[in-house]
Structures are given as C-alpha cells and as structure tokens.
Design a protein around this motif. Structure first.
Motif, PDB file in Angstrom:
ATOM      1  N   PRO A  30      45.072  54.619  20.435  1.00  0.00           N
ATOM      2  CA  PRO A  30      44.050  55.242  21.471  1.00  0.00           C
ATOM      3  C   PRO A  30      43.730  56.511  20.983  1.00  0.00           C
ATOM      4  CG  PRO A  30      46.291  55.300  22.411  1.00  0.00           C
ATOM      5  CD  PRO A  30      46.577  54.668  21.054  1.00  0.00           C
ATOM      6  N   ALA A  31      42.815  56.909  21.484  1.00  0.00           N
ATOM      7  CA  ALA A  31      42.544  58.485  21.205  1.00  0.00           C
ATOM      8  C   ALA A  31      43.269  59.397  22.023  1.00  0.00           C
ATOM      9  CB  ALA A  31      41.046  58.837  21.677  1.00  0.00           C
ATOM     10  N   VAL A  32      44.178  60.297  21.568  1.00  0.00           N
ATOM     11  CA  VAL A  32      45.130  60.920  22.711  1.00  0.00           C
ATOM     12  C   VAL A  32      44.821  62.380  22.357  1.00  0.00           C
ATOM     13  CG1 VAL A  32      46.870  59.245  22.515  1.00  0.00           C
ATOM     14  CG2 VAL A  32      46.967  60.872  20.810  1.00  0.00           C
ATOM     15  N   GLU A  33      45.066  63.179  23.239  1.00  0.00           N
ATOM     16  CA  GLU A  33      45.135  64.594  23.308  1.00  0.00           C
ATOM     17  C   GLU A  33      46.548  65.157  22.770  1.00  0.00           C
ATOM     18  OE1 GLU A  33      44.996  68.297  26.462  1.00  0.00           O
ATOM     19  OE2 GLU A  33      43.551  66.451  26.681  1.00  0.00           O
ATOM     20  N   LEU A  52      56.013  69.878  11.939  1.00  0.00           N
ATOM     21  CA  LEU A  52      55.773  69.097  13.269  1.00  0.00           C
ATOM     22  C   LEU A  52      54.717  67.995  13.100  1.00  0.00           C
ATOM     23  CD1 LEU A  52      55.078  72.262  15.344  1.00  0.00           C
ATOM     24  CD2 LEU A  52      56.990  70.785  15.468  1.00  0.00           C
ATOM     25  N   LEU A  53      55.213  66.856  13.723  1.00  0.00           N
ATOM     26  CA  LEU A  53      54.348  65.542  13.661  1.00  0.00           C
ATOM     27  C   LEU A  53      53.820  65.365  15.141  1.00  0.00           C
ATOM     28  CD1 LEU A  53      56.908  63.441  11.536  1.00  0.00           C
ATOM     29  CD2 LEU A  53      55.046  64.740  10.842  1.00  0.00           C
ATOM     30  N   VAL A  54      52.923  64.694  15.141  1.00  0.00           N
ATOM     31  CA  VAL A  54      52.293  64.208  16.461  1.00  0.00           C
ATOM     32  C   VAL A  54      52.409  62.597  16.446  1.00  0.00           C
ATOM     33  CG1 VAL A  54      49.949  64.304  15.534  1.00  0.00           C
ATOM     34  CG2 VAL A  54      50.445  64.395  18.101  1.00  0.00           C
ATOM     35  N   CYS A  55      52.667  62.151  17.742  1.00  0.00           N
ATOM     36  CA  CYS A  55      52.746  60.792  17.876  1.00  0.00           C
ATOM     37  C   CYS A  55      51.393  60.334  18.308  1.00  0.00           C
ATOM     38  CB  CYS A  55      53.666  60.457  19.105  1.00  0.00           C
ATOM     39  SG  CYS A  55      53.430  58.648  19.669  1.00  0.00           S
ATOM     40  N   LEU A  56      50.845  59.476  17.417  1.00  0.00           N
ATOM     41  CA  LEU A  56      49.306  58.942  17.677  1.00  0.00           C
ATOM     42  C   LEU A  56      49.184  57.877  18.791  1.00  0.00           C
ATOM     43  CD1 LEU A  56      48.013  58.674  13.988  1.00  0.00           C
ATOM     44  CD2 LEU A  56      48.083  60.657  15.564  1.00  0.00           C
ATOM     45  N   THR A  57      50.337  57.602  19.393  1.00  0.00           N
ATOM     46  CA  THR A  57      50.012  56.664  20.751  1.00  0.00           C
ATOM     47  C   THR A  57      49.759  57.480  21.953  1.00  0.00           C
ATOM     48  OG1 THR A  57      51.376  54.972  19.505  1.00  0.00           O
ATOM     49  CG2 THR A  57      51.073  54.899  21.950  1.00  0.00           C
ATOM     50  N   ASP A  80      58.954  53.104  20.750  1.00  0.00           N
ATOM     51  CA  ASP A  80      58.472  52.261  19.933  1.00  0.00           C
ATOM     52  C   ASP A  80      56.953  52.667  19.637  1.00  0.00           C
ATOM     53  OD1 ASP A  80      60.609  50.636  19.467  1.00  0.00           O
ATOM     54  OD2 ASP A  80      60.117  49.221  21.362  1.00  0.00           O
ATOM     55  N   HIS A  81      56.740  53.811  19.690  1.00  0.00           N
ATOM     56  CA  HIS A  81      55.281  54.271  19.271  1.00  0.00           C
ATOM     57  C   HIS A  81      55.228  54.291  17.910  1.00  0.00           C
ATOM     58  CE1 HIS A  81      54.593  56.235  23.508  1.00  0.00           C
ATOM     59  NE2 HIS A  81      54.541  54.881  23.427  1.00  0.00           N
ATOM     60  N   PRO A  82      54.588  53.415  17.093  1.00  0.00           N
ATOM     61  CA  PRO A  82      54.877  53.399  15.343  1.00  0.00           C
ATOM     62  C   PRO A  82      54.095  54.393  14.490  1.00  0.00           C
ATOM     63  CG  PRO A  82      53.128  52.187  16.327  1.00  0.00           C
ATOM     64  CD  PRO A  82      53.633  52.612  17.538  1.00  0.00           C
ATOM     65  N   VAL A  83      53.227  55.098  14.795  1.00  0.00           N
ATOM     66  CA  VAL A  83      52.545  55.918  13.900  1.00  0.00           C
ATOM     67  C   VAL A  83      52.524  57.343  14.300  1.00  0.00           C
ATOM     68  CG1 VAL A  83      50.472  56.216  12.227  1.00  0.00           C
ATOM     69  CG2 VAL A  83      51.252  53.847  13.456  1.00  0.00           C
TER      70      VAL A  83
END
Length: 103
Positions: A30-33, A52-57, A80-83
């Motif tokens: 989804p589009a996330v903030e 730093l990484l951001v969860c795209l879920t 289980d947020h994959p990307v």
C-alpha cells in the motif's frame, strides 16, 4: 505458456533473460507514510545505527542488519511485512525478506 503447480502463468512472473522471477510482494504494497528517520529501538538503548530501512507495508523505520540491533529484520519476523527500502533519499534499493534478495 508455462504453468506452475498452482496453475499460474510462470512466464508472466519470470524476469528477463534468466533473472529471478518478479517478487509478487511488490504488487501488494500500500502507499504508506514513512516514520521519522530514526530507529526507536536503538535510541531507547543508546545504540547508533549504520543504515535505516523503512517497511513498505506500514512505514515503520528501523535499523538495518549491519547495525547492532538489526531491528528492521526483527520487525519482519514479528509482522511478516515482506519488503523494506533504504531510507536514504534517492535510493531505489529494496529488499524482500521472504525471497532473501533485492527487488
């Protein structure tokens, strides 16, 4: 057309010229903030992060595996947020934990 065991079109999922199949997880994002550019878990214990990484879920921001906490991967194991994507501006790097590769 080639079908897999589930009857899905394998040719449509395949990458170009021998590349790994396309990661279907990208289609489900989804589009996330995005959260603040900090790893809250590292801040809580006084650790410094390398990247730093951001969860795209869900937009959660956490430190990479190369950091002392590895909190982005811990977030994946919990949710289980994959990307995830690199939080660095202009970076196109993304990682799928399920497939264990860049996507």
């Amino acid at each position: 057309m080639t079908l897999d065991a589930e009857g899905m079109n394998v040719t449509a999922r395949a990458g170009l010229n021998g590349q790994a199949p396309r990661c279907d997880h990208l289609d489900l994002l989804p589009a996330v903030e995005r959260g603040l550019p900090e790893c809250k878990e590292c801040l809580a214990v006084g650790w410094a992060w390398k990247r730093l990484l951001v969860c795209l879920t869900c937009g959660w921001v956490a430190c990479s595996d190369g950091s002392p906490g590895g909190h982005a991967q811990a977030h994946y194991r919990e949710t289980d947020h994959p990307v995830v994507a690199d939080l660095e501006p202009g970076s196109a790097w993304r990682w799928c934990y399920v497939h264990g590769r860049t996507v």
